[in-house]
Design a protein around this motif. Structure first.
Motif, PDB file in Angstrom:
ATOM      1  N   MET A   1       0.834  -1.170   0.000  1.00 59.87           N
ATOM      2  CA  MET A   1       0.000   0.000   0.000  1.00 59.87           C
ATOM      3  C   MET A   1       0.882   1.237   0.000  1.00 59.87           C
ATOM      4  N   ASP A  25      -4.941   3.456   6.609  1.00 62.03           N
ATOM      5  CA  ASP A  25      -4.138   2.786   5.590  1.00 62.03           C
ATOM      6  C   ASP A  25      -3.353   1.662   6.254  1.00 62.03           C
ATOM      7  N   GLU A  27      -2.088  -2.831   5.842  1.00 63.06           N
ATOM      8  CA  GLU A  27      -2.030  -4.087   5.113  1.00 63.06           C
ATOM      9  C   GLU A  27      -2.187  -5.199   6.134  1.00 63.06           C
ATOM     10  N   LEU A  28      -3.127  -6.102   5.913  1.00 63.16           N
ATOM     11  CA  LEU A  28      -3.375  -7.229   6.794  1.00 63.16           C
ATOM     12  C   LEU A  28      -2.732  -8.455   6.175  1.00 63.16           C
ATOM     13  N   LEU A  29      -1.883  -9.146   6.940  1.00 63.70           N
ATOM     14  CA  LEU A  29      -1.178 -10.332   6.447  1.00 63.70           C
ATOM     15  C   LEU A  29      -1.612 -11.562   7.221  1.00 63.70           C
ATOM     16  N   ASP A  30      -1.641 -12.721   6.548  1.00 62.93           N
ATOM     17  CA  ASP A  30      -1.952 -13.968   7.235  1.00 62.93           C
ATOM     18  C   ASP A  30      -0.690 -14.506   7.910  1.00 62.93           C
ATOM     19  N   ARG A  34       1.153 -13.578   3.661  1.00 64.40           N
ATOM     20  CA  ARG A  34       0.395 -13.239   2.449  1.00 64.40           C
ATOM     21  C   ARG A  34      -0.686 -12.222   2.783  1.00 64.40           C
ATOM     22  N   PRO A  35      -0.923 -11.264   1.893  1.00 66.71           N
ATOM     23  CA  PRO A  35      -1.971 -10.272   2.145  1.00 66.71           C
ATOM     24  C   PRO A  35      -3.357 -10.911   2.246  1.00 66.71           C
ATOM     25  N   VAL A  36      -4.141 -10.450   3.214  1.00 63.21           N
ATOM     26  CA  VAL A  36      -5.539 -10.851   3.354  1.00 63.21           C
ATOM     27  C   VAL A  36      -6.357  -9.752   2.693  1.00 63.21           C
ATOM     28  N   PRO A  37      -7.104 -10.099   1.634  1.00 68.10           N
ATOM     29  CA  PRO A  37      -7.850  -9.058   0.925  1.00 68.10           C
ATOM     30  C   PRO A  37      -8.948  -8.440   1.788  1.00 68.10           C
ATOM     31  N   HIS A  38      -9.122  -7.146   1.638  1.00 64.83           N
ATOM     32  CA  HIS A  38     -10.216  -6.432   2.285  1.00 64.83           C
ATOM     33  C   HIS A  38     -10.567  -5.265   1.377  1.00 64.83           C
TER      34      HIS A  38
END
Length: 71
Positions: A1, A25, A27-30, A34-38
């Motif tokens: 982002m 702003d 970024e959420l990661l698992d 890996r990015p978790v989409p939102h």
């Protein structure tokens, strides 16, 4: 982002007996990075562990709190 001076700061707030709200702003990661989409600038993260859409909150905690079930 990407961020710029016009983007609001990220704010994280934990609610008693409720979710953790993340606004701004971010970024959420698992667990594997890996990015978790939102699709929103505000998300609610589950803290009760019972959400069907984990890591996001689906409101299950409200049912648990009404029944007095904390397990």
């Amino acid at each position: 982002m990407t961020t710029n001076a016009e983007d609001p700061a990220t704010v994280i707030r934990a609610y008693p007996d409720g979710p953790i709200l993340v606004r701004g702003d971010f970024e959420l990661l698992d667990e594997d990075g890996r990015p978790v989409p939102h699709d929103r600038r505000t998300i609610a993260l589950c803290r009760c562990g019972r959400s069907a859409i984990a890591p996001l909150c689906d409101g299950t905690h409200t049912l648990l709190n009404r029944r007095g079930d904390s397990s």
